[in-house]
Design an enzyme around this catalytic site. Structure first.
Site, PDB file in Angstrom:
ATOM      1  CD  GLU A  56     -18.833  -4.469  26.168  1.00 24.39           C
ATOM      2  OE1 GLU A  56     -19.094  -3.799  24.967  1.00 24.39           O
ATOM      3  OE2 GLU A  56     -19.925  -4.288  27.142  1.00 24.39           O
ATOM      4  CG  HIS A  70      -1.770  -1.086   1.393  1.00 22.65           C
ATOM      5  ND1 HIS A  70      -1.488  -2.422   1.741  1.00 22.65           N
ATOM      6  CD2 HIS A  70      -3.191  -1.044   1.107  1.00 22.65           C
ATOM      7  CE1 HIS A  70      -2.606  -3.183   1.612  1.00 22.65           C
ATOM      8  NE2 HIS A  70      -3.830  -2.391   1.209  1.00 22.65           N
ATOM      9  CG  HIS A 107      -5.927   2.774   0.042  1.00 25.10           C
ATOM     10  ND1 HIS A 107      -5.983   1.316   0.384  1.00 25.10           N
ATOM     11  CD2 HIS A 107      -6.275   3.419   1.273  1.00 25.10           C
ATOM     12  CE1 HIS A 107      -6.071   1.355   1.670  1.00 25.10           C
ATOM     13  NE2 HIS A 107      -6.275   2.478   2.218  1.00 25.10           N
ATOM     14  CG  HIS A 162     -27.841 -10.955  28.345  1.00 26.68           C
ATOM     15  ND1 HIS A 162     -28.424 -10.292  27.563  1.00 26.68           N
ATOM     16  CD2 HIS A 162     -27.297 -10.091  29.143  1.00 26.68           C
ATOM     17  CE1 HIS A 162     -28.343  -9.206  27.421  1.00 26.68           C
ATOM     18  NE2 HIS A 162     -27.479  -8.833  28.668  1.00 26.68           N
TER      19      HIS A 162
END
Lengths: 658, 658
Positions: free
Chosen positions: B407, B28, B259, B469
């Site tokens: 998280e 790249h 890119h 859950h």
């Protein structure tokens, strides 16, 4: 407009919630009590819905993104007249068999538009619903689809990364019929919001192009006025509703305990006293219930007018609408896939997996006009978006969403689109990035939503990008998800077969796994869909009873074929089994499975991935040729040699087990 | 200050990068060419580092978060004098065996501070490094730890959710020594940034409390001045560096092609012409190389002064510093765990899994002063943070990070802390939320970082919160990750053993899986660490040769013990095997494994989770009692009955296989 004071209506929500939570001894009172006024303003004044026809295609969608406050939703649905949410269900909140489960589980027949609980998912689902609405509004016309999507949002949803991704993208796409109602209660499970965040949240929305208002979340008139204004603004709207968590229970409201602490009898008694609610547990006075039921009938005129417009549609348009509502594919959608398979079987060219993948997306996109796709910043690398125009803020007719570098939002928005209905979402990215959207894969499977993923660059075969981009554990981890159909085709014929299987699967998500590197042809015929049985004998042993069986998937099937040639040349009758889908194979009867697996023969599995799960098919004495750790950066063919995933290694492994 | 024009130094970076990318035919170019000036300003003027001592504990950390531009990092490291990054490595960029891999792979001995490539991870790692620095600065004193963390950041990192989480939290924690250098090139792989984002990015940072500057990313003097200002501001800093992607290649620079498109010979020739670089491929003129090497020696006086300060430390402090640098636990850290195990074995109390988990975190936190923990908005539910003070913007002595509902950022920040060294990160959350941080689990395992997770609420045993859950596929999906040690203890004795194993494991992450519900005692003795063998015979068959073997983990071991009692009473000699860790069991020799598994006996596996992977231990005729789909909302004991995970079901399954 109901004649009862709407504050009483809100209190009915509060007490149903409180009584249910008290009865079972757990639940999250904070949201139902804190956001009762917000949602009463919405349901009683603005939400376009009809509890008597929950699946009304043009209803407003309402998502409770902070799903832990589920009693709020159940109370609203019961009070406004959804018959399937009974008072008995509410009394049995969180009990096995009650529709009022711990968190809302997707069931649009009773007004639950999506499963929520894992935070941030609901608001991203809502953004997907708004995309579906905008797309169908353009496609079917505003007489048929023209509704809003509302989401009640907690702080958790706004802290989670997926929430940020959805906010940015919804703003960029200018989803003007999307409105977030932020229950801004300054409190989280751990305590005051300032423990973990000092973000200026209204500014967060504004910088992504949202219309933002800030109101008193307990002032129903002010809330209603803000909703009215939100509806008139062409941008997506966020209404920051400042609330007191657990509002109504003296001594608990406004505290951390209100979030999820236990509600005791003395709490509900004190609340009754404080709010002047002189009714026994679970009793809603007739006038208040009447006002709620009236609210549930508020959209009847719109519903009738819509039905009339639908009834007046030309027959063909009507059939198209019905097809889309029911999620059926257009007539003959399989034809081009089957022709593709036949051509591939005849030509038997080796073809880059990624090229085949791109070709097939083109085909299905052409066959299925409601297919809406996207490949987060990898449209070139995945050979995607070659013919589809972009869905943008100014062109709702496009079918390619530029998700940006936001895989998680893509997954959640696809779930929202599928839950909305009328569009067939497809998502494309590298297999390694499926981890970024993993919570959404699970939810798609749990909800049974027909979303389709194309996960490319599926092994060390991607070569020089190195281990971060080389999946080794992903096939196993996808196969672990119940109700996820994992399909890893070996060549272009199987690829077309797998696409047909994925599009036929309407009760859950499908993952189509593609190599990047060239896939040699392994199939010279394309009659029956052999992949549909999950695994099949690609090449039976010759020259005697089968002594060895090589089982493989995807790019390793061609390798198995070469190993077989070696073994056959050595006089070992050897079969190759192609296993594009374990889940489908598990559905076959025992006799078929035993015959395919060749129990009693020397078995070797080959997959450029970890062994986990393979032992089921290899028996206790089988061998496995694959990966035991992470990949490396180098030329693709060198890597297969380096990691000893070669026809020679497979033949050698089989040989020693004879 | 080097006497060579720093623009020439930047061009050396450009041409090394361009030549390497051209040679291998991929890579790249956009970032190395576009951000050469930014990083030259950093390395030549501001970065505190010493290539001769790459592990210098007080060096500045530099993270290239946009890891696909890896040649930039390799060029910088080679030029500034890291011996392990040779010119030959660069010439062999992306070839098997070269240190210059497709994406940077963690190796601090040659200046690669973390593995990057999956976007957003690097900046969140950097935030974790800054937490580690602030913590150690307070603990060891600014004479010993006082450095900055710099991250080069691309648009992808800023669009990904994990990036947003890290930005919010870093601002909230006021990590003043953290500086992001945004390569603001307006371009992504798919094309112009505006395809997918219209966010006002400087505003995004400001609203989270960051210091923001905007500069010309090709003006080395302006960049250097901005870095100076960033260093003097007490807030974390973001410098928006407006650049031209692929700067230097006429016709390519500023375009989407820059890119990741291929760099051809005519490109490098045109660039040489345009930039006046009259040197052959891979040749850096002596004066420019000299200036770079001088830059690499720039911090020598600081390095020497630091060494002198360390040398002058009292012996005990010096030992402590060495211990922390080397990642060793304090003397006797196991004592309290072993005492806990002995006590539990003697008392044999049934105890909530979550209570045991909380008690053990307390114990290890007390024994290990460098332990830094957090449980995203679940400190109460996971019984965490009972004794640790909070690490906040005003108290760097605390050891509990309020991560908020983030998280993913937690996982990535833990990786950053571990890569930094000197702290022992622990992360606690529900097992289902491990999916939110899954990309970080993989990277921890790939990097071999000693991070420890406590994943609680591990099955349908959580009860009424319902299927969202209730993990069912998570044990399998964690076990699929190479180099992840998964530990699921059956009772308090095994729990203490597993914690000791996790803390002993220094070459990769460990996941400690805890039930929420009560775990009955299954172990009456606590001598040798039986869990360390991964699986062991908890109760051998009695009254004859073993005819049945029940294999179980975690909460299902007690259930297996009950099933055994039934079978023994029926005269079937039955053994129970507890399998807290499959990975450890796989390391045992064949004889031990065969003896434990009881090959030839009727085998049944029991785990309240999916079967995937279990067949390895059950053989082709074994049975499995567990889950085949998602859970439900209801009382815990009812759920086990509902899903037929009971001693009766296990005994019945074994019986029919005798």
């Amino acid at each position: 407009m109901p004649s009862v004071d709407p504050r009483l209506m809100a209190n009915a929500v509060r007490f149903l919630s409180m009584d249910a939570i008290e009865r079972v001894g757990e639940g999250h009172p904070g949201t139902p009590l804190g956001a009762a006024d917000i949602t009463t303003a919405l349901f009683a004044r603005h939400l376009k819905f009809n509890p008597a026809d929950p699946l009304w295609f043009d209803r407003d969608r309402f998502v409770e993104s902070n799903g832990h406050g589920s009693m709020l939703l159940y109370a609203l649905l019961h009070l406004s007249g959804y018959e399937k949410i009974t008072l008995d269900d509410i009394k049995r909140f969180r009990e096995l068999g009650s529709r009022c489960e711990g968190h809302p589980e997707y069931d649009p027949t009773c007004g639950i538009e999506t499963t929520t609980g894992p935070l941030g998912q609901g608001i991203a689902n809502a953004a997907g619903m708004a995309v579906a609405e905008a797309f169908l509004n353009r496609r079917l016309g505003p007489g048929i689809v023209d509704h809003r999507t509302w989401a009640l949002v907690g702080d958790g949803c706004l802290q989670e990364g997926v929430g940020h991704e959805a906010i940015s993208l919804a703003g960029h796409l200018r989803l003007g019929k999307l409105c977030f109602l932020w229950d801004d209660n300054l409190m989280t499970d751990d305590g005051a919001i300032e423990l973990a965040s000092a973000d200026d949240m209204p500014a967060r929305f504004r910088l992504s192009g949202w219309h933002v208002q800030e109101v008193d979340g307990h002032d129903i008139e002010a809330l209603s006025a803000a909703m009215l204004l939100a509806k008139s603004d062409p941008r997506p709207s966020m209404i920051a509703c400042r609330t007191v968590i657990g509002r109504g229970i003296p001594g608990v409201e406004g505290t951390r305990a209100a979030h999820s602490a236990r509600v005791l009898r003395n709490h509900t008694e004190a609340a009754r006293e404080a709010l002047g609610w002189n009714h026994p547990a679970f009793v809603v006075p007739d006038d208040v219930l009447g006002a709620w039921r009236e609210a549930g009938r508020r959209s009847l005129p719109e519903h009738e007018a819509w039905q009339a417009r639908v009834g007046a549609l030309p027959a063909e348009k009507r059939r198209e609408l019905d097809r889309l509502r029911e999620g059926r594919m257009p007539e003959g959608w399989q034809d081009s896939l089957r022709a593709f398979a036949r051509r591939a079987a005849a030509e038997r060219r080796a073809e880059y997996g990624i090229k085949t993948s791109g070709d097939l997306v083109d085909l299905v996109a052409e066959a299925i006009p409601e297919l809406v796709s996207g490949a987060p910043d990898l449209e070139g690398a995945t050979q995607h978006k070659r013919r589809m125009g972009a869905f943008t803020s100014s062109d709702r007719g496009g079918r390619y969403v530029h998700y940006g570098i936001r895989e998680h939002a893509m997954g959640a928005m696809m779930n929202g689109m599928a839950a909305h209905g009328g569009v067939a979402p497809v998502g494309v990215t590298y297999l390694v990035f499926s981890d970024y959207m993993r919570p959404t894969l699970r939810l798609a499977a749990m909800m049974g939503l027909p979303v389709r993923f194309v996960f490319s660059h599926d092994s060390i075969g991607i070569g020089r990008n190195g281990p971060t981009h080389q999946p080794v554990e992903y096939l196993a981890s996808l196969r672990a998800i119940p109700n996820m159909l994992v399909l890893r085709p070996a060549d272009a014929v199987e690829a077309a077969e797998c696409w047909e299987i994925a599009l036929t699967n309407r009760t859950g998500p499908s993952s189509l796994i593609f190599a990047r590197q060239p896939l040699e042809s392994v199939r010279g015929e394309a009659g029956a869909n052999l992949s549909a049985r999950g695994a099949y004998v690609l090449a039976e042993a010759e020259g005697g009873a089968r002594r060895a069986t090589i089982l493989a998937t995807g790019s390793e099937v061609a390798l198995a074929v070469k190993a077989r040639a070696t073994l056959q040349a050595e006089g070992v009758p050897t079969a190759v089994v192609s296993m594009p889908s374990w889940e489908l194979f598990e559905r076959q009867d025992r006799a078929y499975r035993d015959q395919v697996l060749g129990r009693g023969t020397a078995r070797v599995g080959v997959e450029a991935a970890v062994r986990l799960g393979w032992d089921r098919y290899l028996g206790e004495d089988g061998g496995f040729v694959g990966m035991s750790g992470y990949g490396a950066s180098g030329a693709e063919q060198e890597l297969f040699e380096h990691f000893c995933i070669t026809p020679e290694a497979v033949a050698a492994d089989a040989r020693k087990r004879l």
